[in-house]
Each structure stands twice: as structure tokens, then as C-alpha cells.
Motif scaffolding. Structure first.
Motif, PDB file in Angstrom:
ATOM      1  N   SER A 235      10.382   6.756 -17.738  1.00 25.29           N
ATOM      2  CA  SER A 235       9.976   5.528 -18.415  1.00 25.29           C
ATOM      3  C   SER A 235      10.153   4.294 -17.539  1.00 25.29           C
ATOM      4  O   SER A 235       9.358   3.348 -17.611  1.00 25.29           O
ATOM      5  CB  SER A 235      10.766   5.355 -19.722  1.00 25.29           C
ATOM      6  OG  SER A 235      12.161   5.304 -19.466  1.00 25.29           O
ATOM      7  N   LEU A 236      11.199   4.277 -16.705  1.00 27.13           N
ATOM      8  CA  LEU A 236      11.403   3.105 -15.846  1.00 27.13           C
ATOM      9  C   LEU A 236      10.276   2.983 -14.831  1.00 27.13           C
ATOM     10  O   LEU A 236       9.753   1.885 -14.604  1.00 27.13           O
ATOM     11  CB  LEU A 236      12.754   3.181 -15.139  1.00 27.13           C
ATOM     12  CG  LEU A 236      13.079   1.922 -14.297  1.00 27.13           C
ATOM     13  CD1 LEU A 236      14.523   1.504 -14.475  1.00 27.13           C
ATOM     14  CD2 LEU A 236      12.785   2.152 -12.818  1.00 27.13           C
ATOM     15  N   LEU A 237       9.890   4.095 -14.202  1.00 28.49           N
ATOM     16  CA  LEU A 237       8.789   4.043 -13.245  1.00 28.49           C
ATOM     17  C   LEU A 237       7.495   3.630 -13.928  1.00 28.49           C
ATOM     18  O   LEU A 237       6.692   2.886 -13.353  1.00 28.49           O
ATOM     19  CB  LEU A 237       8.615   5.402 -12.558  1.00 28.49           C
ATOM     20  CG  LEU A 237       9.694   5.826 -11.573  1.00 28.49           C
ATOM     21  CD1 LEU A 237       9.320   7.157 -10.909  1.00 28.49           C
ATOM     22  CD2 LEU A 237       9.947   4.763 -10.505  1.00 28.49           C
ATOM     23  N   ASP A 238       7.288   4.099 -15.155  1.00 29.36           N
ATOM     24  CA  ASP A 238       6.092   3.699 -15.899  1.00 29.36           C
ATOM     25  C   ASP A 238       6.092   2.197 -16.178  1.00 29.36           C
ATOM     26  O   ASP A 238       5.075   1.525 -16.005  1.00 29.36           O
ATOM     27  CB  ASP A 238       6.005   4.472 -17.221  1.00 29.36           C
ATOM     28  CG  ASP A 238       5.713   5.953 -17.024  1.00 29.36           C
ATOM     29  OD1 ASP A 238       5.224   6.327 -15.939  1.00 29.36           O
ATOM     30  OD2 ASP A 238       5.971   6.727 -17.954  1.00 29.36           O
ATOM     31  N   SER A 239       7.242   1.680 -16.613  1.00 30.02           N
ATOM     32  CA  SER A 239       7.347   0.246 -16.891  1.00 30.02           C
ATOM     33  C   SER A 239       7.179  -0.577 -15.617  1.00 30.02           C
ATOM     34  O   SER A 239       6.517  -1.638 -15.626  1.00 30.02           O
ATOM     35  CB  SER A 239       8.706  -0.064 -17.533  1.00 30.02           C
ATOM     36  OG  SER A 239       8.833   0.577 -18.781  1.00 30.02           O
ATOM     37  N   TYR A 240       7.769  -0.108 -14.534  1.00 28.33           N
ATOM     38  CA  TYR A 240       7.645  -0.797 -13.245  1.00 28.33           C
ATOM     39  C   TYR A 240       6.182  -0.804 -12.792  1.00 28.33           C
ATOM     40  O   TYR A 240       5.653  -1.841 -12.352  1.00 28.33           O
ATOM     41  CB  TYR A 240       8.538  -0.114 -12.223  1.00 28.33           C
ATOM     42  CG  TYR A 240       8.494  -0.685 -10.832  1.00 28.33           C
ATOM     43  CD1 TYR A 240       8.410  -2.052 -10.600  1.00 28.33           C
ATOM     44  CD2 TYR A 240       8.548   0.162  -9.720  1.00 28.33           C
ATOM     45  CE1 TYR A 240       8.380  -2.562  -9.317  1.00 28.33           C
ATOM     46  CE2 TYR A 240       8.523  -0.336  -8.440  1.00 28.33           C
ATOM     47  CZ  TYR A 240       8.433  -1.695  -8.238  1.00 28.33           C
ATOM     48  OH  TYR A 240       8.399  -2.197  -6.963  1.00 28.33           O
ATOM     49  N   ALA A 241       5.501   0.326 -12.924  1.00 30.43           N
ATOM     50  CA  ALA A 241       4.095   0.412 -12.523  1.00 30.43           C
ATOM     51  C   ALA A 241       3.236  -0.551 -13.336  1.00 30.43           C
ATOM     52  O   ALA A 241       2.295  -1.161 -12.803  1.00 30.43           O
ATOM     53  CB  ALA A 241       3.592   1.843 -12.681  1.00 30.43           C
ATOM     54  N   GLU A 242       3.548  -0.703 -14.615  1.00 32.37           N
ATOM     55  CA  GLU A 242       2.814  -1.657 -15.448  1.00 32.37           C
ATOM     56  C   GLU A 242       2.982  -3.076 -14.930  1.00 32.37           C
ATOM     57  O   GLU A 242       2.016  -3.863 -14.902  1.00 32.37           O
ATOM     58  CB  GLU A 242       3.309  -1.574 -16.892  1.00 32.37           C
ATOM     59  CG  GLU A 242       2.905  -0.304 -17.616  1.00 32.37           C
ATOM     60  CD  GLU A 242       3.495  -0.227 -19.014  1.00 32.37           C
ATOM     61  OE1 GLU A 242       4.163  -1.212 -19.424  1.00 32.37           O
ATOM     62  OE2 GLU A 242       3.299   0.802 -19.685  1.00 32.37           O
ATOM     63  N   ARG A 243       4.175  -3.420 -14.504  1.00 34.19           N
ATOM     64  CA  ARG A 243       4.427  -4.765 -13.983  1.00 34.19           C
ATOM     65  C   ARG A 243       3.729  -4.981 -12.640  1.00 34.19           C
ATOM     66  O   ARG A 243       3.257  -6.081 -12.343  1.00 34.19           O
ATOM     67  CB  ARG A 243       5.933  -5.006 -13.878  1.00 34.19           C
ATOM     68  CG  ARG A 243       6.571  -5.278 -15.248  1.00 34.19           C
ATOM     69  CD  ARG A 243       8.062  -5.033 -15.239  1.00 34.19           C
ATOM     70  NE  ARG A 243       8.683  -5.429 -16.495  1.00 34.19           N
ATOM     71  CZ  ARG A 243       8.615  -4.721 -17.616  1.00 34.19           C
ATOM     72  NH1 ARG A 243       7.938  -3.589 -17.644  1.00 34.19           N
ATOM     73  NH2 ARG A 243       9.212  -5.150 -18.714  1.00 34.19           N
TER      74      ARG A 243
ATOM     75  N   ASP B 147       0.920  -3.486 -11.796  1.00 36.25           N
ATOM     76  CA  ASP B 147      -0.491  -3.621 -12.162  1.00 36.25           C
ATOM     77  C   ASP B 147      -0.800  -5.009 -12.721  1.00 36.25           C
ATOM     78  O   ASP B 147      -1.891  -5.551 -12.498  1.00 36.25           O
ATOM     79  CB  ASP B 147      -0.876  -2.566 -13.202  1.00 36.25           C
ATOM     80  CG  ASP B 147      -0.910  -1.159 -12.628  1.00 36.25           C
ATOM     81  OD1 ASP B 147      -0.990  -1.025 -11.393  1.00 36.25           O
ATOM     82  OD2 ASP B 147      -0.834  -0.194 -13.412  1.00 36.25           O
ATOM     83  N   ASP B 148       0.166  -5.598 -13.430  1.00 35.36           N
ATOM     84  CA  ASP B 148      -0.019  -6.924 -14.029  1.00 35.36           C
ATOM     85  C   ASP B 148       0.215  -8.062 -13.042  1.00 35.36           C
ATOM     86  O   ASP B 148      -0.001  -9.229 -13.381  1.00 35.36           O
ATOM     87  CB  ASP B 148       0.924  -7.111 -15.220  1.00 35.36           C
ATOM     88  CG  ASP B 148       0.557  -6.225 -16.401  1.00 35.36           C
ATOM     89  OD1 ASP B 148      -0.586  -5.731 -16.433  1.00 35.36           O
ATOM     90  OD2 ASP B 148       1.423  -6.008 -17.263  1.00 35.36           O
ATOM     91  N   GLY B 149       0.700  -7.733 -11.820  1.00 33.49           N
ATOM     92  CA  GLY B 149       0.987  -8.758 -10.836  1.00 33.49           C
ATOM     93  C   GLY B 149       2.357  -9.385 -10.963  1.00 33.49           C
ATOM     94  O   GLY B 149       2.677 -10.351 -10.258  1.00 33.49           O
TER      95      GLY B 149
ATOM     96  N   GLN C 113       0.828  -1.204   0.000  1.00 30.72           N
ATOM     97  CA  GLN C 113       0.000   0.000   0.000  1.00 30.72           C
ATOM     98  C   GLN C 113       0.868   1.262   0.000  1.00 30.72           C
ATOM     99  O   GLN C 113       0.632   2.197  -0.781  1.00 30.72           O
ATOM    100  CB  GLN C 113      -0.933   0.004   1.203  1.00 30.72           C
ATOM    101  CG  GLN C 113      -2.044  -1.026   1.128  1.00 30.72           C
ATOM    102  CD  GLN C 113      -2.912  -1.031   2.374  1.00 30.72           C
ATOM    103  OE1 GLN C 113      -3.011  -0.036   3.096  1.00 30.72           O
ATOM    104  NE2 GLN C 113      -3.551  -2.152   2.635  1.00 30.72           N
ATOM    105  N   SER C 114       1.868   1.274   0.866  1.00 28.78           N
ATOM    106  CA  SER C 114       2.765   2.434   0.926  1.00 28.78           C
ATOM    107  C   SER C 114       3.552   2.576  -0.367  1.00 28.78           C
ATOM    108  O   SER C 114       3.754   3.691  -0.874  1.00 28.78           O
ATOM    109  CB  SER C 114       3.726   2.291   2.112  1.00 28.78           C
ATOM    110  OG  SER C 114       3.034   2.247   3.323  1.00 28.78           O
ATOM    111  N   GLY C 115       3.998   1.439  -0.907  1.00 29.06           N
ATOM    112  CA  GLY C 115       4.737   1.467  -2.161  1.00 29.06           C
ATOM    113  C   GLY C 115       3.893   1.980  -3.307  1.00 29.06           C
ATOM    114  O   GLY C 115       4.361   2.765  -4.147  1.00 29.06           O
ATOM    115  N   ALA C 116       2.628   1.545  -3.362  1.00 30.58           N
ATOM    116  CA  ALA C 116       1.732   1.999  -4.431  1.00 30.58           C
ATOM    117  C   ALA C 116       1.524   3.502  -4.362  1.00 30.58           C
ATOM    118  O   ALA C 116       1.497   4.189  -5.403  1.00 30.58           O
ATOM    119  CB  ALA C 116       0.393   1.270  -4.332  1.00 30.58           C
TER     120      ALA C 116
END
Length: 229
Positions: free
Chosen positions: A116-124, A126-128, A100-103
Motif C-alpha cells: 500500500s505504501l508503494l501504491d500511495s507513493y506512486a500516486e503522488r 503521478d500527481d506531481g 527515469q530510473s526511479g520510475a
């Protein structure tokens, strides 16, 4: 480290940062309810246990790995650190709280920066494919911001300890002076566990605080509680 990076480290260490750590006690509430922590000395001993047996040997190791990976633009390396930290964090409440804190931190940083790295990390996340643990997000964010890995570890430990001291003020008869004194007393421990964490790899990561894990499980089933963990 540049002035910009230092100021970013100060911002990340500030309790004003809206990541929800003020709602967490990481098991302290149950220790107090069971009369296992009754005064400032008990509290300091518990905090040292957290630092030596969980934060230093697990969170900081993952943070350093995520920091190194982010500096190289390696999102898979960040995700691997995340998966390893998730695997060694036994208490369900601790995993949920860290996610929760990380999100919240990841969302905040993406609102503030375009990366771009944070965006790619966030996608992963979100995908689990990654959990988005707070220590890992912090390591990645610090790496991108140019904050040195040791300073990032200091930010992590400072935030963890001050968060629990803040929780103690609500759970115990602990005044501001005692909490500040405790923070000072724990500074050598913080520096020691940070030094030790630099000798660990992800394969060495471990977390061993059985009573903390047991009481966290009890807290999870408690009828009345002030804190999420």
C-alpha cells in the motif's frame, strides 16, 4: 538482516535489474570528450568526487530518510525526502535520469509486490507531488523489504560506481581488470561516505560539484552522445 532481505539486496544491486542505469554516464561522457578524464586514475578521482560531494551528501541522505519513513508506513516522509533531493540536484540531466530510473524501479517493485505504501507513493509521483528519484525509491523499497539502511546505502553506491565503470569501458580504453581494481580502490571511500551520511538530516542535505554540473549542462546540448546523462 534476514536471508530474504539479503537476497533482495543482492537483486537490487545486480546490473541485471532493468532500471536503465546502463544508459547513464552522469556527466562522464562530457569529461572524456573534453579530455578531462583520460585514464583510470582520472576516472577514480572523478568517482571519488561524485561519492563525496553528491552521492554521500545528497542521495544517501534522502535514501536514509525514505527508508526510515517507509519502515513507519509514512508516505509523506518518503515524499519529503524526494522533494528535498530534487531541490539540491542542480543538473537537469541528473534529475531526469534519477526520475527515469526511479520510475522503472517503482513500477517493477509494484509488479512484484503488493504494498500500500508503494501504491500511495506512486500516486503522488503521478500527481506531481513527488519526483520519484531513484535513491528515494530504493530507500523506500529497501525499508519495506527489511533491508538495513546501511546495506541499502551500499546497494546505492555499488550500483552507481559499477554503472559509471561500465560506461567508462565504452568511453575509454579501460579493461575489466582495471575496472575491478578501481572498484576495490573506491571501497574505503564508499564506506566512509556511507558513515558520514548517517550524520546528516534532510536540512543538512547538500550537493557541491560545480564542474560536474557545468559539464552536465554542456552534455545536455551536445549534438552526438552515447548516454542520456
Amino acid at each position: 538482516m534476514s536471508n530474504d532481505a539479503a537476497l533482495e539486496a543482492f537483486r537490487l544491486a545486480d546490473s541485471f535489474l532493468p532500471v536503465g542505469t546502463n544508459s547513464l554516464s552522469y556527466g562522464l561522457e562530457q569529461f572524456v570528450q573534453d579530455d578531462r578524464v583520460e585514464d583510470i586514475e582520472d576516472l577514480q578521482a572523478l568517482l571519488e568526487t561524485y561519492l563525496r560531494n553528491q552521492t554521500g551528501t545528497a542521495d544517501l541522505v534522502a535514501l536514509r530518510a525514505a527508508h526510515a519513513a517507509a519502515r513507519k508506513g509514512n508516505v509523506e516522509g518518503v515524499c519529503e525526502a524526494d522533494r528535498r533531493l530534487e531541490a539540491v540536484t542542480l543538473a537537469a540531466e541528473f534529475r531526469d535520469s534519477a526520475e527515469q530510473s526511479g520510475a522503472r524501479l517503482l513500477s517493477l517493485q509494484r509488479d512484484l509486490w503488493s504494498d500500500s505504501l508503494l501504491d500511495s507513493y506512486a500516486e503522488r509521483v503521478d500527481d506531481g507531488a513527488a519526483a520519484g528519484n531513484y535513491a528515494v525509491v530504493l530507500g523506500a523499497v529497501a525499508g519495506i523489504a527489511g533491508i538495513d539502511s546501511r546495506e541499502a546505502c551500499l546497494v546505492c553506491c555499488h550500483g552507481f560506481v559499477t554503472g559509471l565503470l561500465g560506461a567508462a569501458q565504452r568511453l575509454l580504453s579501460v579493461g575489466h581488470t582495471d575496472t575491478q581494481r578501481s572498484l576495490t580502490v573506491l571501497q574505503p571511500v564508499i564506506q566512509e561516505v556511507i558513515d558520514d551520511s548517517d550524520t546528516y538530516t534532510l536540512d543538512d542535505m547538500t550537493s557541491f560539484a560545480p564542474l560536474v554540473d557545468v559539464l552536465s549542462a554542456e552534455h545536455e546540448r551536445a549534438d552526438r552522445r552515447l548516454f542520456l546523462s
